[in-house]
Scaffold this active site. Structure first.
Site, mmCIF file in Angstrom:
data_model
loop_
_atom_site.group_PDB
_atom_site.id
_atom_site.type_symbol
_atom_site.label_atom_id
_atom_site.label_comp_id
_atom_site.label_asym_id
_atom_site.label_seq_id
_atom_site.Cartn_x
_atom_site.Cartn_y
_atom_site.Cartn_z
ATOM 1 N N ASP A 1 1.293 -8.232 20.438
ATOM 2 C CA ASP A 1 2.405 -7.599 21.129
ATOM 3 C C ASP A 1 2.632 -8.280 22.480
ATOM 4 O O ASP A 1 1.676 -8.583 23.201
ATOM 5 C CB ASP A 1 2.081 -6.114 21.320
ATOM 6 C CG ASP A 1 3.228 -5.327 21.907
ATOM 7 O OD1 ASP A 1 4.278 -5.222 21.260
ATOM 8 O OD2 ASP A 1 3.064 -4.801 23.031
ATOM 9 N N GLU B 1 4.504 -12.134 19.383
ATOM 10 C CA GLU B 1 5.850 -11.668 19.710
ATOM 11 C C GLU B 1 6.253 -12.296 21.041
ATOM 12 O O GLU B 1 5.633 -12.034 22.064
ATOM 13 C CB GLU B 1 5.869 -10.146 19.813
ATOM 14 C CG GLU B 1 7.223 -9.595 20.255
ATOM 15 C CD GLU B 1 7.150 -8.159 20.753
ATOM 16 O OE1 GLU B 1 8.114 -7.411 20.512
ATOM 17 O OE2 GLU B 1 6.140 -7.780 21.383
#
Length: 555
Positions: A213, A284
């Site tokens: 993330d 990401e």
């Protein structure tokens, strides 16, 4: 519900680069299946439906966070990196899930939220007690300016300043997201060591990979220099930070993320994963116009991330030019790295609603989208429910749980519309997701699209996904083959895929209305390949395509 047939997976034994060209199915644990009757999905619910996931023909699952958390940001605020939140189950439940996934030939990828923790994490609780405790500099603390204001002009993605005052330490701490999600100080080597230890914990439990993330948010500028204004107001997050919604997009984020020190940590992370056979990472990257440059830096050289994804295809545009530009830009910028393409995930409106011009086009657009996605060079990620053609749910304000949606209502309704529970059974209350009221409502318009209803329909979106992913597996050129675009009319996406002597031509009509496409003179179709759900017809040196249609031929 009818028993689901298992589709054989690609052989995984001895293949350490299984992730190249893999199809990954993202599961949002809160919304997949509730087994214990509390209205929230759980790990046992995921395990129950793994045969269904395997039947789609995917190679791996990606689990959004299930770690111990106060759930201020639906689990992306971690309070214990090495345990399961009781609402989802136990570590034993997780181990059982991994064992069942591996039995079915599925790899398991889990989220790692390393850039920040919850303010309820023991590390932060200790850090905020004083300026001299052992973890005093495990987070990003700074003194106020003489007038009491924040140390600089950095903004939070979730709105407002990226700084929160703490009355105990009499300092500000940094948070790129919620104030209850303080940023960890990666300049401290002990922080890096602790996080790598947590990653190893899951590797030892048999996890095959990690989705990282906000992977470019790990480090901040030590000097805390102000960000300059962004003249183009180019947002990074496919809606989350668009400047017409969120002032975050009005800054050039030069100093609060994407710092050069990030490379060193990613190399340490890769060195750890390389101690285990066949593991992978997908990062990401949200970095605005710099995203592809960042992806290149993070994936080249074979010593950092295995692959990344950006927000390029997660916006509203669904045109041949946009897809061609995104793929071409990646190929030009990233020489030896790898990308993971997706049209939907847990942070953006479902792509059927973004791309379709009216409800009557939902199913055709859903079918065309997966046919295109499965034909691109790269790995692909599918988000739970897209294989049913689910549209974005329109929720009332009182039903919202997403802090971002609540903060920016009504200009932006947040992310809950794509996070509603999976509809498993058309005739059951709450779509068979739970026996009690779910944490988010199951929209009435989703019930006719339930899994059991589509299992009986050979023309359903679900059937099309299975057939399309099977088609992808049958042709090696679609897994790792070269890709070359062809010049045809504006509303048609045309390209070649080629590997080991197999050369395939693809044509996709993205217009509402039929078209005829003249094949380039140097191409001769030797064999028409029946691409699932596509009706394109070869007529001499021309291909006739119906509305939202496709064609594949061996040349």
């Amino acid at each position: 519900m009818e028993k689901t047939k298992i589709v054989p997976q690609r052989p995984s034994s001895g293949k350490t680069d299984w992730w190249r060209g893999a199809a990954i199915y993202q599961i949002y644990p809160r919304s997949f299946q509730d087994v214990d009757g509390d209205g929230i999905g759980d790990l046992k619910g995921i395990t129950k439906h793994l045969p269904y996931v395997a039947s789609l023909g995917v190679d791996a699952i990606w689990l959004s966070p299930f770690f111990t958390s106060p759930q201020a940001d639906m689990g992306y605020d971690v309070a214990d990196y090495c345990d399961v939140d009781p609402m989802f189950g136990t570590l034993a439940d997780f181990d059982a899930l991994v064992a069942e996934a591996h039995r079915l030939g599925l790899k398991v990828i889990i989220d790692q939220v390393l850039s920040h923790s919850s303010d309820q994490h023991p590390w932060f609780i200790e850090s905020r007690t004083s300026r001299t405790n052992p973890k005093a500099d495990w987070y990003v603390w700074a003194d106020p300016k003489p007038d009491g204001t924040a140390p600089n002009n950095w903004l939070s993605v979730f709105g407002g300043p990226a700084w929160e005052w703490d009355g105990v330490r009499k300092q500000y701490y940094m948070h790129n997201f919620l104030a209850s999600q303080p940023d960890l100080n990666f300049h401290n080597p002990h922080v890096q060591e602790a996080l790598l230890k947590a990653v190893r914990f899951w590797l030892e439990r048999g996890v095959d990979g990690f989705r990282l993330d906000t992977v470019n948010y790990y480090f901040h500028d030590k000097e805390l220099r102000n960000n300059p204004p962004h003249r183009l107001h180019d947002g990074d997050g496919a809606g989350l930070d668009a400047p017409d919604v969120n002032p975050y997009g009005m800054q050039e984020h030069l100093h609060d993320k994407t710092q050069p020190e990030n490379i060193g940590f990613l190399q340490k992370l890769r060195a750890l994963l390389d101690q285990y056979e066949g593991r992978t990472t997908v990062g990401e990257v949200g970095d605005g116009a710099r995203s592809l440059k960042t992806v290149a830096a993070y994936t080249t050289g074979g010593d950092k991330l295995h692959m990344c994804y950006t927000f390029d295809l997660l916006g509203p545009e669904f045109t041949p030019r946009h897809i061609r530009d995104c793929v071409t830009a990646f190929a030009r910028s990233v020489k030896d790295g790898w990308i993971c393409w997706a049209f939907s995930n847990h942070d953006v409106n479902r792509h059927v609603s973004r791309f379709a011009q009216g409800k009557e086009h939902h199913a055709p657009v859903a079918k065309l989208a997966i046919s295109i996605l499965a034909s691109l060079r790269g790995s692909i990620c599918l988000y739970q429910g897209e294989e049913l053609g689910l549209p974005e749910a329109d929720l009332a304000f009182e039903d919202l749980r997403d802090p971002y949606g609540i903060r920016f209502w009504p200009s932006f309704k947040g992310r809950d519309g794509c996070r509603t529970p999976m509809p498993w059974e058309k005739g059951k209350k709450h779509g068979g997701f739970s026996t009690t009221r779910p944490w988010l409502p199951v929209p009435e318009e989703h019930l006719p699209l339930a899994v059991d209803a589509q299992e009986k329909d050979k023309a359903s979106v679900l059937a099309h996904y299975r057939a399309t992913l099977a088609f992808r597996r049958e042709h090696p050129a679609l897994i790792d083959g070269a890709m070359h675009f062809l010049e045809v009319q504006e509303d048609v996406l045309a390209f070649l895929r080629e590997e080991n002597g197999e050369k395939l031509v693809f044509l996709f009509n993205m217009r509402h209305g039929p078209q005829e496409v003249a094949l380039p003179e140097h191409l001769t179709v030797k064999q028409v390949l029946p691409m699932p759900g596509m009706r394109g017809q070869l007529e001499g040196d021309r291909v006739r395509l119906e509305s939202l249609d496709g064609f594949c031929g061996r040349v």
